[in-house]
Design a protein around this motif. Structure first.
Motif, short mmCIF file in Angstrom:
data_model
loop_
_atom_site.label_atom_id
_atom_site.label_comp_id
_atom_site.label_asym_id
_atom_site.label_seq_id
_atom_site.Cartn_x
_atom_site.Cartn_y
_atom_site.Cartn_z
N ALA A 176 0.92 -1.09 -0.06
CA ALA A 176 0.13 0.20 -0.43
C ALA A 176 0.86 1.22 0.05
O ALA A 176 0.73 1.85 -0.87
N GLU A 177 2.15 1.57 0.79
CA GLU A 177 2.62 2.31 1.10
C GLU A 177 3.68 2.45 -0.29
O GLU A 177 4.01 3.56 -1.23
N THR A 187 -4.24 2.59 10.98
CA THR A 187 -4.70 3.58 10.71
C THR A 187 -4.18 4.87 10.73
O THR A 187 -5.22 5.58 10.40
N ALA A 199 -3.22 6.17 7.36
CA ALA A 199 -3.68 6.10 5.81
C ALA A 199 -2.27 5.31 4.89
O ALA A 199 -1.23 6.47 5.34
N ASP A 248 -1.44 6.83 1.68
CA ASP A 248 -0.89 7.86 0.74
C ASP A 248 -1.10 9.32 2.48
O ASP A 248 -0.02 10.43 2.08
N THR A 249 -1.70 8.97 3.33
CA THR A 249 -1.03 10.29 4.17
C THR A 249 0.64 10.37 4.99
O THR A 249 1.01 11.08 4.89
#
Length: 284
Positions: free
Chosen positions: A21-22, A268, A270, A272-273
């Motif tokens: 995901a990263e 928890t 995200a 993209d954050t």
């Protein structure tokens, strides 16, 4: 900036699922993502093979599984041979990754600690006497066994050498070949909140979130980093995490510093954050 992430062990062309995901968020943000072979990086002489898929020069950051300091140094050297420079040098990684590297600069805001080099009983008992009687928490230079709290982490009284050594022996057995450096004894302090993981880029706190072990738990109040922040900034480290917790007397205490490249991101936060935090921090 190139982001280097571990490859999937079954499909070396794909990103390890834990970091997928990263990696996807990094590509969406315009970063170049390249896989490395973490297993090879962990073997003596394996760094060259570990970076075989890395092409193109320039600065890079690693986001992956933990490496020993000497493994990271070999990793950095193998990348240099490909004209790639890790944003965090080998010396900086070791300073953030191992408690003896960061403790002297941060001793005012963290529990008192002493350590050994090696895992022998004589050195352990000298460290116990140095810290003094009373309760303590045991770990090695990089990691505790807090999930085995009663048997391999908490020592009720350092003044009882046989009982203390029983905990140390169990810790050494559980850590086995993963044990790094020697024993670390930390004075036990009472805490009244869940740990908070803070993320720092070039000495500036860029993100505050829960600890990965308690991803749903955050204190009611934001942590007060007034005492801790200047000391972390003074370390001159590019990317670190600082885990902080509220003590029983109302003071925020540092319980761990770590290199941000190998610090886990709680689910928890995200991806993209997280990637935006890195982008903003390193690009100013």
């Amino acid at each position: 900036m190139m982001l280097l992430v571990p490859a999937d062990v079954l499909n070396p062309r794909r990103v390890d699922g834990h970091f997928a995901a990263e990696a996807e968020a990094a590509r969406a943000a315009g970063l170049r993502v390249t896989v490395v072979d973490h297993d090879a990086l962990g073997r003596p002489g394996g760094a060259g093979r570990g970076v075989e898929r890395v092409t193109g020069g320039g600065p890079a950051m690693y986001r992956g599984w933990m490496l020993r300091s000497e493994q990271y140094a070999a990793f950095a050297e193998a990348l240099r041979e490909r004209d790639v420079t890790l944003r965090t040098s080998a010396e900086q990684y070791a300073r953030a990754h191992e408690l003896p590297g960061w403790y002297p600069a941060l001793s005012a805001v963290t529990p008192r600690s002493v350590w050994t080099v090696g895992a022998g009983r004589d050195a352990f008992e000298r460290a116990c006497r140095q810290l003094g009687s009373g309760p303590a928490v045991l770990r090695d230079h990089v990691k505790s066994m807090k999930h085995y709290w009663a048997e391999a982490a908490f020592i009720p009284d350092l003044g009882d050498p046989d009982a203390a050594w029983a905990v140390a022996s169990r810790f050494r057995l559980l850590r086995d070949e993963d044990m790094v450096g020697g024993f670390v004894l930390r004075r036990f302090e009472r805490f009244v909140s869940a740990e908070v993981r803070t993320w720092w880029v070039d000495g500036v706190c860029r993100l505050v979130g829960p600890h990965p072990d308690t991803p749903q738990d955050m204190p009611v109040a934001e942590p007060n980093l007034d005492a801790i922040g200047p000391l972390i900034g003074g370390l001159g480290l590019p990317f670190v995490t600082a885990d902080v917790v509220l003590s029983a007397d109302g003071v925020w205490r540092l319980v761990e510093l770590g290199d941000g490249q190998v610090s886990d991101r709680p689910g928890t936060i995200a991806p993209d954050t997280f990637i935006a935090m890195l982008h903003t921090g390193f690009d100013g």
